[in-house]
Motif scaffolding. Sequence first.
Motif, short mmCIF file in Angstrom:
data_model
loop_
_atom_site.label_atom_id
_atom_site.label_comp_id
_atom_site.label_asym_id
_atom_site.label_seq_id
_atom_site.Cartn_x
_atom_site.Cartn_y
_atom_site.Cartn_z
N VAL A 40 0.84 -1.20 0.00
CA VAL A 40 0.00 0.00 0.00
C VAL A 40 0.88 1.25 0.00
O VAL A 40 0.61 2.21 -0.73
CB VAL A 40 -0.97 -0.01 1.20
N LEU A 41 1.93 1.24 0.79
CA LEU A 41 2.86 2.37 0.80
C LEU A 41 3.49 2.60 -0.57
O LEU A 41 3.61 3.74 -1.02
CB LEU A 41 3.96 2.14 1.84
N VAL A 42 3.88 1.53 -1.23
CA VAL A 42 4.47 1.65 -2.57
C VAL A 42 3.45 2.27 -3.53
O VAL A 42 3.77 3.17 -4.30
CB VAL A 42 4.96 0.28 -3.09
N GLY A 43 2.22 1.81 -3.46
CA GLY A 43 1.17 2.36 -4.32
C GLY A 43 0.93 3.83 -4.07
O GLY A 43 0.78 4.63 -5.00
N LEU A 44 0.89 4.22 -2.80
CA LEU A 44 0.67 5.63 -2.46
C LEU A 44 1.85 6.50 -2.87
O LEU A 44 1.66 7.59 -3.41
CB LEU A 44 0.42 5.77 -0.96
N LEU A 45 3.07 6.03 -2.62
CA LEU A 45 4.24 6.83 -2.97
C LEU A 45 4.43 6.95 -4.48
O LEU A 45 4.97 7.94 -4.97
CB LEU A 45 5.50 6.23 -2.34
N ALA A 46 3.96 5.95 -5.21
CA ALA A 46 4.06 5.98 -6.67
C ALA A 46 2.89 6.73 -7.30
O ALA A 46 2.80 6.84 -8.51
CB ALA A 46 4.11 4.56 -7.22
N ASP A 47 2.01 7.27 -6.44
CA ASP A 47 0.82 8.00 -6.90
C ASP A 47 -0.02 7.13 -7.81
O ASP A 47 -0.52 7.57 -8.83
CB ASP A 47 1.24 9.30 -7.60
N GLY A 48 -0.16 5.86 -7.43
CA GLY A 48 -0.92 4.91 -8.22
C GLY A 48 -2.25 4.57 -7.58
O GLY A 48 -2.66 5.14 -6.58
N HIS A 49 -2.91 3.61 -8.18
CA HIS A 49 -4.18 3.11 -7.67
C HIS A 49 -3.91 1.83 -6.90
O HIS A 49 -2.99 1.08 -7.21
CB HIS A 49 -5.14 2.82 -8.82
N ILE A 50 -4.76 1.58 -5.92
CA ILE A 50 -4.61 0.40 -5.08
C ILE A 50 -5.94 -0.34 -5.04
O ILE A 50 -6.97 0.24 -4.69
CB ILE A 50 -4.19 0.79 -3.65
N LEU A 51 -5.91 -1.61 -5.43
CA LEU A 51 -7.08 -2.47 -5.33
C LEU A 51 -6.74 -3.53 -4.30
O LEU A 51 -5.85 -4.36 -4.52
CB LEU A 51 -7.41 -3.12 -6.68
N LEU A 52 -7.42 -3.48 -3.19
CA LEU A 52 -7.13 -4.40 -2.09
C LEU A 52 -8.31 -5.36 -1.96
O LEU A 52 -9.41 -4.97 -1.63
CB LEU A 52 -6.93 -3.61 -0.79
N GLU A 53 -8.03 -6.62 -2.25
CA GLU A 53 -9.05 -7.65 -2.17
C GLU A 53 -8.71 -8.63 -1.06
O GLU A 53 -7.54 -8.81 -0.72
CB GLU A 53 -9.14 -8.42 -3.49
N GLY A 54 -9.73 -9.26 -0.53
CA GLY A 54 -9.50 -10.27 0.50
C GLY A 54 -10.79 -10.64 1.19
O GLY A 54 -11.83 -10.00 1.02
N VAL A 55 -10.72 -11.69 1.95
CA VAL A 55 -11.89 -12.15 2.68
C VAL A 55 -12.21 -11.17 3.80
O VAL A 55 -11.35 -10.40 4.23
CB VAL A 55 -11.66 -13.58 3.25
N PRO A 56 -13.44 -11.18 4.28
CA PRO A 56 -13.81 -10.28 5.37
C PRO A 56 -12.97 -10.54 6.63
O PRO A 56 -12.57 -11.66 6.90
CB PRO A 56 -15.27 -10.63 5.65
#
Length: 69
Positions: A40-56
């Motif tokens: 997530v940090l890499v995505g934010l620092l790269a000014d990119g989009h983050i799709l976070l999937e997973g079970v509840p």
Amino acid sequence: MSLELAAVKEKVEKESIYIKTLEREIGKVIVGQEHVLERVLVGLLADGHILLEGVPGLAKTLLFSTFSL
């Protein structure tokens, strides 16, 4: 080592203190998700989009709520 390379190395070390502090503080809230936190940090620092999937129940919402503070 050239002077220019040394200056870059020094700047990277100085700026990485902020990232390490951020990881440590968020790690107090989100326990056991270091890999996800790093991505997530890499995505934010790269000014990119983050799709976070997973079970509840994996603290996905809590992770982003913590970042937004």
